[in-house]
Write an enzyme that holds these catalytic residues in place. Structure first.
Site, mmCIF file in Angstrom:
data_model
loop_
_atom_site.group_PDB
_atom_site.id
_atom_site.type_symbol
_atom_site.label_atom_id
_atom_site.label_comp_id
_atom_site.label_asym_id
_atom_site.label_seq_id
_atom_site.Cartn_x
_atom_site.Cartn_y
_atom_site.Cartn_z
ATOM 1 N N CYS A 111 -2.241 15.055 -7.930
ATOM 2 C CA CYS A 111 -3.592 15.113 -7.348
ATOM 3 C C CYS A 111 -4.588 15.760 -8.299
ATOM 4 C CB CYS A 111 -3.547 15.895 -6.040
ATOM 5 S SG CYS A 111 -5.166 16.155 -5.302
ATOM 6 N N CYS B 171 -8.013 23.429 -4.429
ATOM 7 C CA CYS B 171 -6.876 23.476 -3.499
ATOM 8 C C CYS B 171 -5.773 24.339 -4.105
ATOM 9 C CB CYS B 171 -6.351 22.066 -3.256
ATOM 10 S SG CYS B 171 -5.043 21.988 -2.015
ATOM 11 N N CYS C 23 -14.928 10.852 4.954
ATOM 12 C CA CYS C 23 -13.822 11.615 4.388
ATOM 13 C C CYS C 23 -14.401 12.945 3.905
ATOM 14 C CB CYS C 23 -13.223 10.815 3.227
ATOM 15 S SG CYS C 23 -11.908 11.654 2.366
ATOM 16 N N CYS D 234 -8.540 8.149 -3.001
ATOM 17 C CA CYS D 234 -7.660 9.268 -2.709
ATOM 18 C C CYS D 234 -7.235 9.982 -3.973
ATOM 19 C CB CYS D 234 -6.378 8.781 -2.056
ATOM 20 S SG CYS D 234 -6.652 7.936 -0.534
ATOM 21 N N GLU E 29 -6.858 21.615 1.306
ATOM 22 C CA GLU E 29 -5.824 21.510 2.331
ATOM 23 C C GLU E 29 -6.400 22.110 3.615
ATOM 24 O OE1 GLU E 29 -2.704 20.306 3.113
ATOM 25 O OE2 GLU E 29 -3.153 21.388 4.948
ATOM 26 N N CYS F 52 -0.447 19.950 -5.875
ATOM 27 C CA CYS F 52 0.356 18.726 -6.001
ATOM 28 C C CYS F 52 0.187 18.136 -7.408
ATOM 29 C CB CYS F 52 -0.065 17.708 -4.957
ATOM 30 S SG CYS F 52 0.103 18.343 -3.289
ATOM 31 N N GLU G 167 -21.351 -9.033 24.879
ATOM 32 C CA GLU G 167 -21.263 -9.200 26.332
ATOM 33 C C GLU G 167 -20.729 -10.570 26.746
ATOM 34 O OE1 GLU G 167 -25.305 -8.407 26.930
ATOM 35 O OE2 GLU G 167 -25.034 -6.311 26.379
ATOM 36 N N SER H 120 1.060 14.171 4.807
ATOM 37 C CA SER H 120 1.262 13.631 3.460
ATOM 38 C C SER H 120 2.715 13.878 3.081
ATOM 39 C CB SER H 120 0.323 14.328 2.472
ATOM 40 O OG SER H 120 -1.004 13.936 2.733
ATOM 41 N N LEU H 121 3.563 12.921 3.377
ATOM 42 C CA LEU H 121 4.999 13.128 3.185
ATOM 43 C C LEU H 121 5.409 12.814 1.742
ATOM 44 C CD1 LEU H 121 7.458 13.977 4.882
ATOM 45 C CD2 LEU H 121 7.971 11.548 5.164
ATOM 46 N N HIS H 122 5.157 11.605 1.328
ATOM 47 C CA HIS H 122 5.329 11.156 -0.066
ATOM 48 C C HIS H 122 6.753 11.086 -0.608
ATOM 49 C CE1 HIS H 122 1.139 11.592 0.246
ATOM 50 N NE2 HIS H 122 0.973 12.743 -0.343
ATOM 51 N N ASN I 38 -3.065 6.553 -7.527
ATOM 52 C CA ASN I 38 -4.224 6.303 -8.400
ATOM 53 C C ASN I 38 -4.100 7.168 -9.641
ATOM 54 O OD1 ASN I 38 -5.780 4.459 -6.867
ATOM 55 N ND2 ASN I 38 -6.400 6.138 -5.514
HETATM 56 N N1 SAH Z 1 -4.692 18.219 1.306
HETATM 57 C C1 SAH Z 1 -4.541 17.240 2.296
HETATM 58 C C2 SAH Z 1 -5.759 16.374 2.459
HETATM 59 C C3 SAH Z 1 -6.471 15.942 1.204
HETATM 60 S S1 SAH Z 1 -5.618 14.876 0.101
HETATM 61 C C4 SAH Z 1 -3.315 16.387 2.038
HETATM 62 O O1 SAH Z 1 -2.724 16.505 0.971
HETATM 63 O O2 SAH Z 1 -2.928 15.657 2.935
HETATM 64 C C5 SAH Z 1 -5.819 13.296 0.878
HETATM 65 C C6 SAH Z 1 -4.757 12.270 0.509
HETATM 66 O O3 SAH Z 1 -4.942 11.809 -0.848
HETATM 67 C C7 SAH Z 1 -3.332 12.791 0.606
HETATM 68 O O4 SAH Z 1 -2.512 11.935 1.344
HETATM 69 C C8 SAH Z 1 -2.948 12.831 -0.845
HETATM 70 O O5 SAH Z 1 -1.582 12.760 -0.975
HETATM 71 C C9 SAH Z 1 -3.674 11.650 -1.428
HETATM 72 N N2 SAH Z 1 -3.711 11.674 -2.890
HETATM 73 C C10 SAH Z 1 -3.796 12.749 -3.689
HETATM 74 N N3 SAH Z 1 -3.763 12.388 -5.008
HETATM 75 C C11 SAH Z 1 -3.662 11.043 -5.029
HETATM 76 C C12 SAH Z 1 -3.616 10.070 -6.081
HETATM 77 N N4 SAH Z 1 -3.646 10.423 -7.372
HETATM 78 N N5 SAH Z 1 -3.523 8.768 -5.726
HETATM 79 C C13 SAH Z 1 -3.511 8.412 -4.429
HETATM 80 N N6 SAH Z 1 -3.567 9.270 -3.404
HETATM 81 C C14 SAH Z 1 -3.633 10.579 -3.691
HETATM 82 FE FE1 SF4 Z 2 -4.287 19.800 -2.188
HETATM 83 FE FE2 SF4 Z 2 -3.908 17.538 -0.776
HETATM 84 FE FE3 SF4 Z 2 -4.439 17.448 -3.433
HETATM 85 FE FE4 SF4 Z 2 -2.089 18.347 -2.586
HETATM 86 S S1 SF4 Z 2 -2.914 16.278 -2.303
HETATM 87 S S2 SF4 Z 2 -3.383 19.328 -4.157
HETATM 88 S S3 SF4 Z 2 -2.656 19.402 -0.711
HETATM 89 S S4 SF4 Z 2 -5.811 18.178 -1.841
#
Ligand code: SAH
Ligand code: SF4
Length: 356
Positions: free
Chosen positions: A127, A120, A113, A344, A171, A124, A100, A225-227, A301
């Site tokens: 992942c 899933c 999270c 992540c 997802e 990917c 304040e 999540s474009l990447h 990671n």
């Molecule tokens: N399925 C959704 C949400 C969960 S994943 C998605 O893909 O957006 C959440 C985030 O963690 C995403 O941006 C994903 O790309 C990221 N992620 C997945 N594996 C990863 C890794 N080995 N290192 C860092 N980020 C990772």
């Molecule tokens: Fe599923 Fe997201 Fe992992 Fe891709 S990054 S496998 S969409 S959880």
């Protein structure tokens, strides 16, 4: 899964529980006071309790493991009634606020999270969640209780503002109806009351579902999540890109209703020698031209068995600097909870004893 009390919106309960004001009382108990047993609901009459136990089971999950990181991140393992498990992570950040008298005080900022599926389908290649394949969708209640149980376990006051990111396992847009219902439950003012503006859906880019979500105009934030900036690499990283290519995602994002004060977040997982070059950064700038975007760079990671490598800090900074020089907002995500595999892409279903 058999439905539990947590799987209903308040208006659904008001339609079926008589007298209907009892529904609000129950919602208060489960989502504001985090009560997990009908016995503890002091103002609910005995005969109604018996009816609730019969028709609206309250046992939904158990927390079977909690791990705490040196940075304060906590990872929770939930087990559901069919024995399946999913993880939720509590991230702690210090937030500067003014009191304040205008003095700067530091308070805790909580981000939850949450998982939307066990496993899933998207598959990917970078992942860990993908490695176990797809097991099943989580129900709306199984999503909502990841929050109420974590709030209870950490004594977080009912009215403390918290943020939700759907970035755990799964997802979210592949479990569309349950996630939308969970959002409605979680944002209900008589329940957890977490504004949709504080909820971020992260998607690997199911463009048709992004459009469907946009039409509902819930007020949620969107993270893509474009990447990758070309379809060849993106299809290698995210096989589903063959069905929903980059252009289709960008088109869907342009139509998505976004709060004027917010931006669409683009997550860009940086993998050494794959997408960390300045040419990619430049393509990214062009791709996002005209979108109110914010880019979040994520260090890959690594996990056992992967051939991808973590980028150097220097290449991350170089990438970020390039985007900033082109007036594209860009942050580098701090990896939290690495020591407990809560970062992540490190979440996966735990094998249970006796589970096949
Ligand atoms: N399925 C959704 C949400 C969960 S994943 C998605 O893909 O957006 C959440 C985030 O963690 C995403 O941006 C994903 O790309 C990221 N992620 C997945 N594996 C990863 C890794 N080995 N290192 C860092 N980020 C990772
Ligand atoms: Fe599923 Fe997201 Fe992992 Fe891709 S990054 S496998 S969409 S959880």
């Amino acid at each position: 899964m058999k439905k539990t009390i947590y799987d209903y919106t308040l208006s659904e309960l008001q339609d079926s529980i008589k007298p209907s004001f009892r529904a609000k009382q129950i919602y208060n108990w489960i989502y504001k006071k985090y009560v997990t047993s009908y016995d503890d609901m002091k103002n609910i009459p005995k005969d109604l309790k018996a009816d609730l136990i019969e028709n609206y089971p309250i046992d939904i999950c158990k927390i079977i493991a909690i791990e705490e990181s040196s940075d304060g991140t906590k990872k929770y393992l939930f087990q559901y009634n069919d024995g399946k498990t999913a993880e939720a992570v509590l991230l702690l950040m210090k937030e500067k606020q003014k009191d304040e008298d205008g003095n700067i005080i530091k308070s805790e900022k909580y981000t939850f999270c949450v998982s939307s599926q066990v496993g899933c389908k998207v598959g990917c290649t970078f992942c860990l969640t993908a490695k176990g394949g797809f097991v099943r969708n989580l129900t709306p209640g199984e999503i909502a209780t990841q929050i109420s149980y974590l709030k209870k376990d950490n004594n977080i006051a009912e009215n403390k503002a918290v943020n939700i990111v759907y970035m755990g396992m799964g997802e979210p847009l592949d479990n569309f109806d349950n996630v939308v219902k969970a959002i409605r439950i979680i944002s209900d003012l008589d329940g957890l009351a977490i504004s949709t503006r504080r909820q971020t859906i992260s998607t690997s880019g199911l463009s048709t579902k992004i459009a469907k979500l946009g039409k509902l105009d819930l007020g949620v934030q969107l993270a893509i999540s474009l990447h990758a900036v070309d379809d060849e690499l993106r299809s290698e990283l995210i096989p589903m890109n063959k069905a929903y290519n980059i252009q289709s995602i960008i088109d869907a994002v342009r139509e998505f209703p976004i709060d004027a004060r917010k931006k669409v977040m683009f997550e860009y997982l940086v993998i050494k020698d794959q997408n960390d070059d300045i040419k990619s950064a430049d393509k990214l700038v062009k791709l996002l031209n005209g979108i109110d975007a914010k880019v979040n760079l994520i260090f890959f990671n690594p996990f056992p068995g992967t051939t991808y490598e973590r980028p150097s800090k220097n290449s991350m900074i170089r990438f970020q600097d390039y985007l900033l020089s082109k007036k594209l907002m860009c942050t580098i995500r701090e990896s939290k909870g690495i020591d407990i595999s809560a970062a992540c892409g490190q979440l996966k279903e735990k094998e249970q004893d006796g589970d096949s």
